[in-house]
Motif scaffolding. Sequence first.
Motif, short mmCIF file in Angstrom:
data_model
loop_
_atom_site.label_atom_id
_atom_site.label_comp_id
_atom_site.label_asym_id
_atom_site.label_seq_id
_atom_site.Cartn_x
_atom_site.Cartn_y
_atom_site.Cartn_z
N ARG A 1 -12.48 11.47 -52.94
CA ARG A 1 -13.70 11.59 -52.15
C ARG A 1 -14.84 12.20 -52.96
O ARG A 1 -16.01 11.97 -52.64
N TRP B 1 -6.91 6.93 -53.27
CA TRP B 1 -7.22 7.25 -51.88
C TRP B 1 -6.24 6.55 -50.95
O TRP B 1 -5.72 7.13 -50.00
N THR B 2 -5.96 5.28 -51.22
CA THR B 2 -5.03 4.50 -50.39
C THR B 2 -3.61 5.04 -50.53
O THR B 2 -2.89 5.18 -49.53
N ASP C 1 -2.76 8.10 -51.33
CA ASP C 1 -2.73 9.38 -50.62
C ASP C 1 -2.63 9.17 -49.11
O ASP C 1 -1.92 9.90 -48.42
N TRP C 2 -3.36 8.18 -48.60
CA TRP C 2 -3.32 7.88 -47.16
C TRP C 2 -1.90 7.48 -46.75
O TRP C 2 -1.38 7.98 -45.75
N TRP D 1 0.31 10.47 -46.67
CA TRP D 1 0.00 11.32 -45.52
C TRP D 1 0.57 10.68 -44.24
O TRP D 1 1.16 11.38 -43.41
N GLU D 2 0.39 9.38 -44.11
CA GLU D 2 0.85 8.69 -42.91
C GLU D 2 2.36 8.82 -42.75
O GLU D 2 2.86 9.10 -41.65
N ARG E 1 -7.68 11.31 -38.92
CA ARG E 1 -7.42 11.06 -40.34
C ARG E 1 -7.69 9.60 -40.70
O ARG E 1 -8.22 9.31 -41.77
N TYR E 2 -7.34 8.69 -39.81
CA TYR E 2 -7.57 7.26 -40.08
C TYR E 2 -9.07 6.97 -40.15
O TYR E 2 -9.51 6.20 -41.01
N GLU F 1 -11.37 8.98 -41.18
CA GLU F 1 -11.81 9.47 -42.49
C GLU F 1 -11.35 8.51 -43.59
O GLU F 1 -12.11 8.18 -44.50
N TYR F 2 -10.11 8.05 -43.50
CA TYR F 2 -9.60 7.11 -44.50
C TYR F 2 -10.48 5.87 -44.57
O TYR F 2 -10.89 5.45 -45.66
N ALA G 1 -12.77 4.80 -47.74
CA ALA G 1 -12.36 3.54 -48.38
C ALA G 1 -13.52 2.55 -48.40
O ALA G 1 -13.77 1.90 -49.43
#
Length: 162
Positions: free
Chosen positions: A48, A93-94, A96-97, A100-101, A146-147, A149-150, A154
């Motif tokens: 980010r 970023w993807t 990390d998402w 996290w998921e 969180r989604y 923000e993702y 993105a």
Amino acid sequence: MTGGLVWVGLQIANAAGSGAAADASRVRALQILTTFAPALDAVARDPRAILVWQPIARAARQMFPEELALIDRATDAAFPFSRERIQAAHAQWTTDWLAWERAHDGEYKLKAAMIEAEMTTLGSSPLIRARLDAIEREKLDRYQRRYEEYVRVAKALQVLME
């Protein structure tokens, strides 16, 4: 990273030639390198950060086009954020998402399983059922925040790649 910046500095010194104007240009180029070293580190830690630093890099490119061209030649890429670096940030970023998921899902499965075990032991009461419902709502709320923000980050990174 520090070794890479030293190498780039040497490349700039060799490419800039000699004379007072060239010396001033090399000094500015080295200052630009120094300015963006924390940005490269920040982006490596958190993709980010590129969204904060990219507008600053764009302004620097407008203010110091010769110096940035010199750095670009020395690094063989647009400095500080080449298309490849932005793509790597997007990929990170993807990744990390997705991590996290997976962790989020596991955390809430465990919370729900603990409450369901209570239900098995103590029987289903309105209080226990309400706690289970609250866990499900909390899971969904955290996921949605969180989604959002993702997706926002993105999309912003995709725009930078264009």
